[in-house]
Scaffold this motif. Structure first.
Motif, PDB file in Angstrom:
ATOM      1  N   UNK A 136      -9.710  -5.926  -6.011  1.00 56.02           N
ATOM      2  CA  UNK A 136      -9.856  -6.892  -7.102  1.00 56.02           C
ATOM      3  C   UNK A 136      -8.678  -7.856  -7.150  1.00 56.02           C
ATOM      4  N   UNK A 137      -7.470  -7.318  -7.067  1.00 55.03           N
ATOM      5  CA  UNK A 137      -6.273  -8.152  -7.130  1.00 55.03           C
ATOM      6  C   UNK A 137      -6.210  -9.091  -5.927  1.00 55.03           C
ATOM      7  N   UNK A 138      -6.516  -8.578  -4.750  1.00 57.96           N
ATOM      8  CA  UNK A 138      -6.503  -9.407  -3.541  1.00 57.96           C
ATOM      9  C   UNK A 138      -7.497 -10.551  -3.663  1.00 57.96           C
ATOM     10  N   UNK A 139      -8.719 -10.252  -4.066  1.00 56.04           N
ATOM     11  CA  UNK A 139      -9.733 -11.300  -4.231  1.00 56.04           C
ATOM     12  C   UNK A 139      -9.310 -12.333  -5.271  1.00 56.04           C
ATOM     13  N   UNK A 140      -8.758 -11.871  -6.377  1.00 55.77           N
ATOM     14  CA  UNK A 140      -8.299 -12.779  -7.427  1.00 55.77           C
ATOM     15  C   UNK A 140      -7.200 -13.709  -6.905  1.00 55.77           C
ATOM     16  N   UNK A 141      -6.253 -13.155  -6.179  1.00 58.52           N
ATOM     17  CA  UNK A 141      -5.156 -13.970  -5.647  1.00 58.52           C
ATOM     18  C   UNK A 141      -5.646 -14.957  -4.598  1.00 58.52           C
ATOM     19  N   UNK A 142      -6.612 -14.560  -3.792  1.00 55.29           N
ATOM     20  CA  UNK A 142      -7.164 -15.472  -2.780  1.00 55.29           C
ATOM     21  C   UNK A 142      -7.870 -16.634  -3.464  1.00 55.29           C
ATOM     22  N   UNK A 143      -8.680 -16.332  -4.493  1.00 48.61           N
ATOM     23  CA  UNK A 143      -9.366 -17.403  -5.230  1.00 48.61           C
ATOM     24  C   UNK A 143      -8.360 -18.353  -5.868  1.00 48.61           C
ATOM     25  N   UNK A 144      -7.305 -17.786  -6.439  1.00 52.29           N
ATOM     26  CA  UNK A 144      -6.271 -18.601  -7.069  1.00 52.29           C
ATOM     27  C   UNK A 144      -5.575 -19.493  -6.040  1.00 52.29           C
ATOM     28  N   UNK A 145      -5.314 -18.950  -4.864  1.00 49.49           N
ATOM     29  CA  UNK A 145      -4.663 -19.734  -3.816  1.00 49.49           C
ATOM     30  C   UNK A 145      -5.561 -20.861  -3.323  1.00 49.49           C
TER      31      UNK A 145
END
Length: 72
Positions: free
Chosen positions: A49-58
């Protein structure tokens, strides 16, 4: 056709793709720290979840991705 290839074909037809990322240890440690922080705050969180969230944010923030390179 085996089950795995049939599954991938259905996903591809829906427009869904799977990407495997190999992250540096520093990034993995930061993700793990964020997961731990959220769990201590009483929120449900996992590494995916955190990885996906950070990728979307990037992707949304060009300043974060400036100079980012991809190795294949």
């Amino acid at each position: 056709m085996d089950k795995d290839s049939a599954y991938r074909k259905r996903k591809k037809l829906k427009g869904e793709v799977s990407v495997q990322l190999f992250l540096k240890d520093e990034v993995l440690n930061a993700i793990d720290m964020e997961v731990e922080y959220r769990q201590k705050a009483g929120k449900k969180a996992n590494r995916s979840e955190v990885t996906n969230e950070w990728i979307r944010e990037a992707i949304d923030n060009l300043e974060l991705t400036h100079g980012l390179t991809v190795e294949t």
